[in-house]
Design a protein around this motif. Structure first.
Motif, PDB file in Angstrom:
ATOM      1  N   TRP A  17       0.886  -1.106   0.067  1.00 47.43           N
ATOM      2  CA  TRP A  17      -0.044   0.092   0.041  1.00 47.43           C
ATOM      3  C   TRP A  17       0.878   1.182  -0.132  1.00 47.43           C
ATOM      4  O   TRP A  17       0.410   2.376  -0.539  1.00 47.43           O
ATOM      5  N   ARG A  18       1.997   1.298   0.493  1.00 51.14           N
ATOM      6  CA  ARG A  18       3.085   2.410   0.520  1.00 51.14           C
ATOM      7  C   ARG A  18       3.238   2.871  -0.860  1.00 51.14           C
ATOM      8  O   ARG A  18       3.465   4.023  -1.148  1.00 51.14           O
ATOM      9  N   TRP A  21       0.547   4.344  -2.591  1.00 52.13           N
ATOM     10  CA  TRP A  21       0.438   5.802  -2.036  1.00 52.13           C
ATOM     11  C   TRP A  21       1.377   6.621  -2.745  1.00 52.13           C
ATOM     12  O   TRP A  21       0.986   7.528  -3.015  1.00 52.13           O
ATOM     13  N   ARG A  22       2.548   6.067  -2.842  1.00 57.24           N
ATOM     14  CA  ARG A  22       3.707   6.996  -3.393  1.00 57.24           C
ATOM     15  C   ARG A  22       3.406   7.236  -4.883  1.00 57.24           C
ATOM     16  O   ARG A  22       3.848   8.423  -5.535  1.00 57.24           O
ATOM     17  N   SER A  24       0.571   8.149  -5.761  1.00 55.60           N
ATOM     18  CA  SER A  24      -0.327   9.378  -5.964  1.00 55.60           C
ATOM     19  C   SER A  24      -0.501  10.341  -7.103  1.00 55.60           C
ATOM     20  O   SER A  24       0.742  10.771  -7.106  1.00 55.60           O
ATOM     21  N   ARG A  54      -3.082  15.789  -3.506  1.00 61.89           N
ATOM     22  CA  ARG A  54      -2.900  14.814  -3.189  1.00 61.89           C
ATOM     23  C   ARG A  54      -4.137  13.641  -3.425  1.00 61.89           C
ATOM     24  O   ARG A  54      -4.833  14.076  -2.618  1.00 61.89           O
ATOM     25  N   PRO A  56      -4.927   9.224  -4.471  1.00 61.98           N
ATOM     26  CA  PRO A  56      -4.516   7.959  -5.295  1.00 61.98           C
ATOM     27  C   PRO A  56      -5.085   7.863  -6.555  1.00 61.98           C
ATOM     28  O   PRO A  56      -6.207   8.037  -6.718  1.00 61.98           O
ATOM     29  N   ALA A 122      -3.809  10.060   2.851  1.00 61.80           N
ATOM     30  CA  ALA A 122      -3.768   9.374   1.197  1.00 61.80           C
ATOM     31  C   ALA A 122      -4.306  10.317   0.292  1.00 61.80           C
ATOM     32  O   ALA A 122      -3.961  10.567  -0.800  1.00 61.80           O
ATOM     33  N   SER A 170      -2.315   5.912   7.974  1.00 57.59           N
ATOM     34  CA  SER A 170      -1.325   6.496   7.292  1.00 57.59           C
ATOM     35  C   SER A 170       0.113   5.840   7.947  1.00 57.59           C
ATOM     36  O   SER A 170       1.205   5.930   7.603  1.00 57.59           O
ATOM     37  N   LEU A 198      -8.627   6.154   4.592  1.00 53.44           N
ATOM     38  CA  LEU A 198      -7.785   5.219   3.794  1.00 53.44           C
ATOM     39  C   LEU A 198      -8.615   4.013   3.139  1.00 53.44           C
ATOM     40  O   LEU A 198      -8.351   3.681   2.122  1.00 53.44           O
ATOM     41  N   LEU A 202      -7.709   4.379  -0.170  1.00 58.41           N
ATOM     42  CA  LEU A 202      -6.492   3.521  -0.673  1.00 58.41           C
ATOM     43  C   LEU A 202      -7.082   2.201   0.090  1.00 58.41           C
ATOM     44  O   LEU A 202      -6.230   1.853   1.144  1.00 58.41           O
ATOM     45  N   ARG A 205      -4.732  -0.443   1.970  1.00 60.60           N
ATOM     46  CA  ARG A 205      -4.129  -0.325   3.138  1.00 60.60           C
ATOM     47  C   ARG A 205      -4.637  -1.436   4.133  1.00 60.60           C
ATOM     48  O   ARG A 205      -4.161  -1.772   5.355  1.00 60.60           O
TER      49      ARG A 205
END
Length: 341
Positions: A17-18, A21-22, A24, A54, A56, A122, A170, A198, A202, A205
């Motif tokens: 998930w990270r 997220w990056r 996004s 920001r 996703p 997110a 997060s 989230l 997202l 997560r």
């Protein structure tokens, strides 16, 4: 009738998930291009109004192509209106700073303490009442939650700990474990409530490590999702909700009444039905917190009350959220009907 997706579990993601997220979207021009509106740069302000974009990509995929009035797009796209000053709007809309009771701890209501678990989200919603909050100075998770836990330990009336932010999810799961290990020594705490967006924006997560941690907690568990429109739900969100319920959490939804997003009876009814189809019970419908930069989302109280009356005529009572406003110094959220008396 709105039904949930038959999917009952998230498929194992190929990426964590990270990493998702990056990836996004953080550029407004890229967001417009992703929804078929690359030619509509006239929609954008000259800058981000001090609040970066920001969102996703999975959430962007639920937006309607070519529609500048899409209700999901309107929640996240910066607009020139954010620069306009509005009477009664401030950087601390609900008196968070006056309620500080320790590092990252807000204590507004009897029996409950709210921890600012993280300053990260997110998704950056443009109406966010903490868009100006000094997160760098007020994170409860700092130093293994020591100051936050000390405050809860010292006040034996606190029965519920609320995790907010930013978004508490997060944080890495091991950081959440640090907190709950500390809570295990506090017999007065019987309930953990997590406010999070989230699982909606997202859903990846809600992974195996997180659900295992949640399932093992010896506390009553409440997860309050923040979804404002039925289109925010899809099969991946349904699956994340199923995993949360499977871990023993009660799922509630609180929404914000937003002009142009959900200020129609049909939109609110669809949100209640769709959330319930995913196993989420409508909880609160908030009138907008008057944070600087968000005045263009405001719906006046007369219309809000009319919407609720129409909603009660259309839905069973358990699908009708309570219409409320938060005011600094009040002992609880205040029903909007109180203002009409």
């Amino acid at each position: 009738m709105i039904t949930a997706s038959p999917t009952s579990r998230l498929s194992p993601p190929s990426r964590g998930w990270r990493e998702i997220w990056r990836e996004s979207i953080t550029d407004a021009g890229e967001l417009l291009a992703a929804v078929g509106l690359a030619h509509r740069t006239d929609l954008l302000p000259p800058d981000d109004a001090g609040f970066p974009l920001r969102v996703p990509r999975g959430f962007v995929a639920r937006m309607r192509q070519g529609d500048p009035a899409d209700p999901l797009l309107l929640q996240v796209l910066p607009r020139a209106l954010e620069h306009e000053a509005a009477e009664g709007y401030s950087v601390d809309a609900v008196g968070d700073m006056a309620a500080r009771a320790g590092h990252g701890v807000l204590h507004k209501y009897d029996g409950r303490a709210l921890l600012i678990a993280s300053g990260s989200c997110a998704v950056n919603c443009r109406y966010c009442f903490r868009r100006h909050f000094p997160y760098a100075e007020e994170i409860a998770a700092a130093a293994q939650w020591r100051e936050a836990l000390a405050h809860v330990r010292a006040d034996t009336s606190i029965r519920e700990v609320i995790l907010s932010g930013g978004d508490p999810l997060s944080l890495a799961t091991h950081k959440l474990e640090e907190l709950t290990e500390g809570l295990a020594d506090l017999p007065q705490v019987i309930r953990l409530r997590i406010h999070t967006r989230l699982p909606v924006v997202l859903p990846e997560r809600v992974d195996d490590a997180f659900t295992a941690w949640l399932a093992d907690l010896p506390l009553q568990k409440v997860v309050v999702l923040h979804a404002n429109h039925a289109n925010e739900f899809d099969a991946t969100v349904d699956a994340a909700c199923a995993r949360l319920r499977g871990a023993g959490a009660t799922l509630l939804n609180q929404a914000v009444l937003l002009r142009g997003v959900n200020d129609e009876v049909g939109a609110l009814a669809a949100l209640g039905e769709r959330a319930f189809a995913a196993g989420v019970l409508p909880y609160y419908l908030h009138q907008l917190d008057k944070v600087q930069g968000a005045a263009h989302y405001e719906v006046d109280d007369d219309r809000a009350l009319w919407l609720m009356e129409a909603l009660r005529a259309r839905l069973p009572g358990y699908l009708v959220p309570r219409l409320v406003r938060e005011l600094q110094g009040d002992p609880a959220k205040r029903p909007i009907a109180d203002f009409a008396r």
